[in-house]
Design a protein around this motif. Structure first.
Motif, PDB file in Angstrom:
ATOM      1  N   MET A 174       0.830  -1.197   0.000  1.00 22.76           N
ATOM      2  CA  MET A 174       0.000   0.000   0.000  1.00 22.76           C
ATOM      3  C   MET A 174       0.874   1.259   0.000  1.00 22.76           C
ATOM      4  O   MET A 174       0.665   2.153  -0.800  1.00 22.76           O
ATOM      5  CB  MET A 174      -0.938  -0.042   1.206  1.00 22.76           C
ATOM      6  CG  MET A 174      -1.857   1.123   1.267  1.00 22.76           C
ATOM      7  SD  MET A 174      -3.169   0.969   0.050  1.00 22.76           S
ATOM      8  CE  MET A 174      -4.298   2.131   0.652  1.00 22.76           C
ATOM      9  N   VAL A 175       1.836   1.319   0.893  1.00 23.70           N
ATOM     10  CA  VAL A 175       2.707   2.488   0.982  1.00 23.70           C
ATOM     11  C   VAL A 175       3.514   2.645  -0.304  1.00 23.70           C
ATOM     12  O   VAL A 175       3.679   3.762  -0.804  1.00 23.70           O
ATOM     13  CB  VAL A 175       3.646   2.384   2.209  1.00 23.70           C
ATOM     14  CG1 VAL A 175       4.706   3.461   2.172  1.00 23.70           C
ATOM     15  CG2 VAL A 175       2.849   2.481   3.488  1.00 23.70           C
ATOM     16  N   THR A 176       3.997   1.531  -0.855  1.00 24.48           N
ATOM     17  CA  THR A 176       4.807   1.620  -2.070  1.00 24.48           C
ATOM     18  C   THR A 176       3.989   2.143  -3.240  1.00 24.48           C
ATOM     19  O   THR A 176       4.484   2.942  -4.039  1.00 24.48           O
ATOM     20  CB  THR A 176       5.411   0.246  -2.446  1.00 24.48           C
ATOM     21  OG1 THR A 176       4.369  -0.706  -2.557  1.00 24.48           O
ATOM     22  CG2 THR A 176       6.440  -0.192  -1.433  1.00 24.48           C
ATOM     23  N   SER A 177       2.748   1.738  -3.337  1.00 26.57           N
ATOM     24  CA  SER A 177       1.920   2.215  -4.439  1.00 26.57           C
ATOM     25  C   SER A 177       1.607   3.703  -4.270  1.00 26.57           C
ATOM     26  O   SER A 177       1.602   4.455  -5.243  1.00 26.57           O
ATOM     27  CB  SER A 177       0.678   1.342  -4.559  1.00 26.57           C
ATOM     28  OG  SER A 177      -0.498   2.021  -4.367  1.00 26.57           O
ATOM     29  N   GLU A 178       1.365   4.142  -3.068  1.00 24.83           N
ATOM     30  CA  GLU A 178       1.114   5.574  -2.802  1.00 24.83           C
ATOM     31  C   GLU A 178       2.373   6.396  -3.070  1.00 24.83           C
ATOM     32  O   GLU A 178       2.315   7.467  -3.675  1.00 24.83           O
ATOM     33  CB  GLU A 178       0.634   5.765  -1.355  1.00 24.83           C
ATOM     34  CG  GLU A 178       0.127   7.153  -1.065  1.00 24.83           C
ATOM     35  CD  GLU A 178      -1.118   7.538  -1.870  1.00 24.83           C
ATOM     36  OE1 GLU A 178      -1.331   8.746  -2.066  1.00 24.83           O
ATOM     37  OE2 GLU A 178      -1.867   6.648  -2.320  1.00 24.83           O
ATOM     38  N   PHE A 179       3.526   5.875  -2.641  1.00 23.36           N
ATOM     39  CA  PHE A 179       4.797   6.542  -2.905  1.00 23.36           C
ATOM     40  C   PHE A 179       5.014   6.673  -4.416  1.00 23.36           C
ATOM     41  O   PHE A 179       5.394   7.732  -4.911  1.00 23.36           O
ATOM     42  CB  PHE A 179       5.963   5.763  -2.273  1.00 23.36           C
ATOM     43  CG  PHE A 179       7.307   6.351  -2.569  1.00 23.36           C
ATOM     44  CD1 PHE A 179       7.792   7.420  -1.833  1.00 23.36           C
ATOM     45  CD2 PHE A 179       8.101   5.841  -3.600  1.00 23.36           C
ATOM     46  CE1 PHE A 179       9.038   7.980  -2.109  1.00 23.36           C
ATOM     47  CE2 PHE A 179       9.335   6.385  -3.886  1.00 23.36           C
ATOM     48  CZ  PHE A 179       9.809   7.461  -3.132  1.00 23.36           C
ATOM     49  N   ALA A 180       4.764   5.594  -5.151  1.00 19.05           N
ATOM     50  CA  ALA A 180       4.944   5.603  -6.606  1.00 19.05           C
ATOM     51  C   ALA A 180       4.045   6.651  -7.260  1.00 19.05           C
ATOM     52  O   ALA A 180       4.488   7.383  -8.155  1.00 19.05           O
ATOM     53  CB  ALA A 180       4.657   4.214  -7.180  1.00 19.05           C
ATOM     54  N   LYS A 181       2.796   6.737  -6.834  1.00 18.96           N
ATOM     55  CA  LYS A 181       1.870   7.729  -7.397  1.00 18.96           C
ATOM     56  C   LYS A 181       2.355   9.152  -7.133  1.00 18.96           C
ATOM     57  O   LYS A 181       2.352   9.998  -8.030  1.00 18.96           O
ATOM     58  CB  LYS A 181       0.474   7.566  -6.796  1.00 18.96           C
ATOM     59  CG  LYS A 181      -0.294   6.375  -7.302  1.00 18.96           C
ATOM     60  CD  LYS A 181      -1.653   6.321  -6.614  1.00 18.96           C
ATOM     61  CE  LYS A 181      -2.288   4.965  -6.750  1.00 18.96           C
ATOM     62  NZ  LYS A 181      -3.504   4.843  -5.947  1.00 18.96           N
ATOM     63  N   LEU A 182       2.760   9.410  -5.905  1.00 20.59           N
ATOM     64  CA  LEU A 182       3.216  10.754  -5.543  1.00 20.59           C
ATOM     65  C   LEU A 182       4.519  11.099  -6.256  1.00 20.59           C
ATOM     66  O   LEU A 182       4.694  12.217  -6.751  1.00 20.59           O
ATOM     67  CB  LEU A 182       3.391  10.865  -4.019  1.00 20.59           C
ATOM     68  CG  LEU A 182       2.097  10.802  -3.217  1.00 20.59           C
ATOM     69  CD1 LEU A 182       2.405  10.665  -1.725  1.00 20.59           C
ATOM     70  CD2 LEU A 182       1.228  12.021  -3.485  1.00 20.59           C
ATOM     71  N   TRP A 183       5.433  10.138  -6.322  1.00 16.86           N
ATOM     72  CA  TRP A 183       6.715  10.362  -7.002  1.00 16.86           C
ATOM     73  C   TRP A 183       6.490  10.656  -8.482  1.00 16.86           C
ATOM     74  O   TRP A 183       7.078  11.557  -9.056  1.00 16.86           O
ATOM     75  CB  TRP A 183       7.613   9.138  -6.823  1.00 16.86           C
ATOM     76  CG  TRP A 183       8.981   9.367  -7.374  1.00 16.86           C
ATOM     77  CD1 TRP A 183       9.455   8.993  -8.597  1.00 16.86           C
ATOM     78  CD2 TRP A 183      10.045  10.050  -6.732  1.00 16.86           C
ATOM     79  NE1 TRP A 183      10.754   9.398  -8.747  1.00 16.86           N
ATOM     80  CE2 TRP A 183      11.139  10.047  -7.614  1.00 16.86           C
ATOM     81  CE3 TRP A 183      10.181  10.660  -5.489  1.00 16.86           C
ATOM     82  CZ2 TRP A 183      12.348  10.635  -7.294  1.00 16.86           C
ATOM     83  CZ3 TRP A 183      11.390  11.236  -5.171  1.00 16.86           C
ATOM     84  CH2 TRP A 183      12.452  11.223  -6.077  1.00 16.86           C
ATOM     85  N   TRP A 184       5.597   9.872  -9.096  1.00 15.69           N
ATOM     86  CA  TRP A 184       5.288  10.068 -10.509  1.00 15.69           C
ATOM     87  C   TRP A 184       4.685  11.456 -10.742  1.00 15.69           C
ATOM     88  O   TRP A 184       5.058  12.152 -11.681  1.00 15.69           O
ATOM     89  CB  TRP A 184       4.331   8.972 -10.987  1.00 15.69           C
ATOM     90  CG  TRP A 184       4.056   9.066 -12.458  1.00 15.69           C
ATOM     91  CD1 TRP A 184       4.819   8.576 -13.473  1.00 15.69           C
ATOM     92  CD2 TRP A 184       2.941   9.710 -13.079  1.00 15.69           C
ATOM     93  NE1 TRP A 184       4.250   8.881 -14.690  1.00 15.69           N
ATOM     94  CE2 TRP A 184       3.090   9.575 -14.479  1.00 15.69           C
ATOM     95  CE3 TRP A 184       1.824  10.383 -12.584  1.00 15.69           C
ATOM     96  CZ2 TRP A 184       2.173  10.093 -15.382  1.00 15.69           C
ATOM     97  CZ3 TRP A 184       0.905  10.889 -13.495  1.00 15.69           C
ATOM     98  CH2 TRP A 184       1.093  10.743 -14.876  1.00 15.69           C
ATOM     99  N   LYS A 185       3.758  11.872  -9.881  1.00 19.40           N
ATOM    100  CA  LYS A 185       3.117  13.179 -10.027  1.00 19.40           C
ATOM    101  C   LYS A 185       4.142  14.298  -9.888  1.00 19.40           C
ATOM    102  O   LYS A 185       4.173  15.225 -10.720  1.00 19.40           O
ATOM    103  CB  LYS A 185       1.996  13.371  -9.013  1.00 19.40           C
ATOM    104  CG  LYS A 185       1.281  14.718  -9.199  1.00 19.40           C
ATOM    105  CD  LYS A 185       0.399  15.071  -8.036  1.00 19.40           C
ATOM    106  CE  LYS A 185      -0.314  16.383  -8.162  1.00 19.40           C
ATOM    107  NZ  LYS A 185       0.346  17.466  -8.850  1.00 19.40           N
ATOM    108  N   LEU A 186       4.970  14.237  -8.862  1.00 20.38           N
ATOM    109  CA  LEU A 186       5.989  15.277  -8.668  1.00 20.38           C
ATOM    110  C   LEU A 186       6.959  15.316  -9.848  1.00 20.38           C
ATOM    111  O   LEU A 186       7.295  16.391 -10.352  1.00 20.38           O
ATOM    112  CB  LEU A 186       6.760  15.035  -7.364  1.00 20.38           C
ATOM    113  CG  LEU A 186       6.002  15.326  -6.078  1.00 20.38           C
ATOM    114  CD1 LEU A 186       6.791  14.809  -4.878  1.00 20.38           C
ATOM    115  CD2 LEU A 186       5.728  16.803  -5.934  1.00 20.38           C
ATOM    116  N   SER A 187       7.394  14.149 -10.299  1.00 21.36           N
ATOM    117  CA  SER A 187       8.326  14.083 -11.427  1.00 21.36           C
ATOM    118  C   SER A 187       7.692  14.645 -12.690  1.00 21.36           C
ATOM    119  O   SER A 187       8.317  15.393 -13.440  1.00 21.36           O
ATOM    120  CB  SER A 187       8.762  12.643 -11.683  1.00 21.36           C
ATOM    121  OG  SER A 187       9.430  12.140 -10.567  1.00 21.36           O
ATOM    122  N   LYS A 188       6.449  14.270 -12.937  1.00 22.11           N
ATOM    123  CA  LYS A 188       5.732  14.744 -14.116  1.00 22.11           C
ATOM    124  C   LYS A 188       5.555  16.261 -14.061  1.00 22.11           C
ATOM    125  O   LYS A 188       5.775  16.961 -15.053  1.00 22.11           O
ATOM    126  CB  LYS A 188       4.372  14.055 -14.210  1.00 22.11           C
ATOM    127  CG  LYS A 188       3.551  14.465 -15.404  1.00 22.11           C
ATOM    128  CD  LYS A 188       2.205  13.727 -15.412  1.00 22.11           C
ATOM    129  CE  LYS A 188       1.304  14.318 -16.454  1.00 22.11           C
ATOM    130  NZ  LYS A 188       0.140  14.980 -15.915  1.00 22.11           N
TER     131      LYS A 188
END
Length: 137
Positions: A1-15
């Motif tokens: 759960m945490v990894t998927s949330e981290f991935a979403k947030l990281w992707w958004k910030l990077s984008k």
């Protein structure tokens, strides 16, 4: 759960960062070019060869050559042959390249500050510390 949330947030910030940089740097600069300019500034007064950029840009030697060709044509860098060994080509920062590097870094700093400004100074330091741990830095 945490990894998927981290991935979403990281992707958004990077984008968001990529999109902002692409729009604000155009038409004179790209993010890859900014990376080259920053490396040249950081490594001054030492000179750099085209092969020195490969690890930082995670690309092929041919792509580096194409990137440097465009940068030279745009007046951001100059290339010169080594006086003792003509096989060696040095990449040099021009005045225009230095100015564009400063502009690019300021664009990125402003963007990141707008994001980090949403949290306290203490939490900013904590975030950097934790990201350092995640990145093994």
């Amino acid at each position: 759960m945490v990894t998927s949330e981290f991935a979403k947030l990281w992707w958004k910030l990077s984008k968001d960062l990529r999109s902002h940089m692409e729009t604000q740097l155009a038409p004179t600069l790209t993010e890859g070019q900014l990376t080259v300019l920053e490396l040249l500034v950081i490594n001054e007064p030492q000179k750099m060869k085209p092969s020195d950029f490969i690890d930082f840009l995670t690309t092929t030697p041919a792509a580096i050559t194409t990137l440097l060709d465009r940068m030279e044509k745009g007046g951001l860098i100059a290339r010169e042959r080594d006086e003792r060994d003509r096989r060696i080509v040095w990449v040099l920062l021009t005045d225009k390249g230095r100015t564009e590097c400063e502009r690019g870094v300021a664009v990125r700093e402003q963007f990141l500050q707008s994001y980090l400004g949403r949290i306290s100074s203490h939490n900013q330091q904590l975030l950097v510390y934790l990201l350092g741990k995640v990145a093994n830095a």
